[in-house]
Write a protein that holds these residues in place. Structure first.
Motif, mmCIF file in Angstrom:
data_model
loop_
_atom_site.group_PDB
_atom_site.id
_atom_site.type_symbol
_atom_site.label_atom_id
_atom_site.label_comp_id
_atom_site.label_asym_id
_atom_site.label_seq_id
_atom_site.Cartn_x
_atom_site.Cartn_y
_atom_site.Cartn_z
ATOM 1 N N VAL A 54 -5.651 9.229 -0.992
ATOM 2 C CA VAL A 54 -5.774 8.190 0.035
ATOM 3 C C VAL A 54 -6.571 7.016 -0.536
ATOM 4 C CG1 VAL A 54 -6.532 7.629 2.369
ATOM 5 C CG2 VAL A 54 -5.795 9.957 1.835
ATOM 6 N N PRO A 55 -5.924 5.870 -0.760
ATOM 7 C CA PRO A 55 -6.668 4.700 -1.218
ATOM 8 C C PRO A 55 -7.237 3.924 -0.021
ATOM 9 C CG PRO A 55 -4.322 4.264 -1.322
ATOM 10 C CD PRO A 55 -4.485 5.667 -0.799
ATOM 11 N N TYR A 56 -8.419 3.356 -0.216
ATOM 12 C CA TYR A 56 -9.063 2.540 0.802
ATOM 13 C C TYR A 56 -9.449 1.195 0.182
ATOM 14 C CZ TYR A 56 -9.602 6.886 3.430
ATOM 15 O OH TYR A 56 -9.377 8.061 4.094
ATOM 16 N N THR A 100 0.084 9.124 -6.068
ATOM 17 C CA THR A 100 0.268 10.545 -5.792
ATOM 18 C C THR A 100 1.115 11.198 -6.877
ATOM 19 O OG1 THR A 100 0.008 10.188 -3.421
ATOM 20 C CG2 THR A 100 1.099 12.220 -4.098
ATOM 21 N N LEU A 158 -10.704 5.498 -3.852
ATOM 22 C CA LEU A 158 -9.580 6.420 -3.934
ATOM 23 C C LEU A 158 -10.101 7.810 -3.608
ATOM 24 C CD1 LEU A 158 -6.594 6.757 -4.755
ATOM 25 C CD2 LEU A 158 -7.403 7.211 -7.064
ATOM 26 N N ARG A 195 -3.777 15.572 -1.639
ATOM 27 C CA ARG A 195 -3.616 14.289 -0.962
ATOM 28 C C ARG A 195 -4.382 13.205 -1.718
ATOM 29 N NH1 ARG A 195 -5.467 13.356 5.274
ATOM 30 N NH2 ARG A 195 -5.458 11.119 5.142
ATOM 31 N N PRO A 209 0.794 -1.230 0.000
ATOM 32 C CA PRO A 209 0.000 0.000 0.000
ATOM 33 C C PRO A 209 0.827 1.281 0.000
ATOM 34 C CG PRO A 209 -0.363 -1.265 2.025
ATOM 35 C CD PRO A 209 0.536 -2.065 1.145
ATOM 36 N N GLU A 210 1.993 1.279 0.649
ATOM 37 C CA GLU A 210 2.829 2.488 0.659
ATOM 38 C C GLU A 210 3.308 2.815 -0.749
ATOM 39 O OE1 GLU A 210 3.544 -0.181 2.772
ATOM 40 O OE2 GLU A 210 2.532 0.689 4.506
ATOM 41 N N VAL A 221 0.299 4.260 -2.780
ATOM 42 C CA VAL A 221 0.028 5.659 -2.431
ATOM 43 C C VAL A 221 1.066 6.570 -3.076
ATOM 44 C CG1 VAL A 221 -0.069 7.340 -0.553
ATOM 45 C CG2 VAL A 221 -1.171 5.124 -0.285
#
Length: 140
Positions: A93-95, A73, A105, A91, A65-66, A69
């Motif tokens: 932020v994925p969920y 980005t 997203l 910003r 996940p890092e 992101v």
């Protein structure tokens, strides 16, 4: 200085009761729709603009996940700078939700062409359907 926008075709594409194509004069809505187009388009998908697009669907269920992101980005920020220069991405932020087979997203941005505007945001969702087909749900 606020920019007055011409009419743009509202998305999703549709006709009103009189048979006319539905349009919007709302600059913020037009910007959101263009950003959603950038995010949902795969590179090389548009013949006349082969560099346009992030292709977010390819990253829906990546295991790091890092990394996702960071890559999202950079990609969305670069694409917005090129194709939507009046926007600053703030910003991403994925969920991901593997149990539901979907990922959201959350994209937060602000307009740079006006003063006194607060940050805006929208959510872009992709879901895995039958046979592993990824379907995007473009929110406005």
């Amino acid at each position: 200085m606020d920019v007055t926008a011409p009419a743009a075709i509202d998305l999703p594409f549709r006709f009103d009761d009189s048979g006319q194509v539905v349009a919007t004069y709302d600059v913020d809505r037009q910007i959101r729709q263009r950003l959603i187009g950038i995010i949902g388009t795969n590179p090389t998908e548009r013949v006349m603009q082969p560099d346009l697009g992030v292709g977010v669907a390819r990253m829906v269920f990546e295991t790091n996940p890092e990394h996702v992101v960071a890559e999202l980005t950079v990609d969305i920020t670069n694409q917005a700078a090129r194709y939507e220069p009046t926007v600053a991405i703030r910003r991403i932020v994925p969920y991901p939700n593997a149990q539901k087979g979907e990922a959201r997203l959350d994209v937060q941005y602000s307009r740079t062409d006006t003063t006194g505007r607060t940050a805006s945001r929208f959510v872009h969702r992709a879901a895995v359907g039958s046979g592993g087909l990824i379907k995007e749900v473009r929110g406005g």
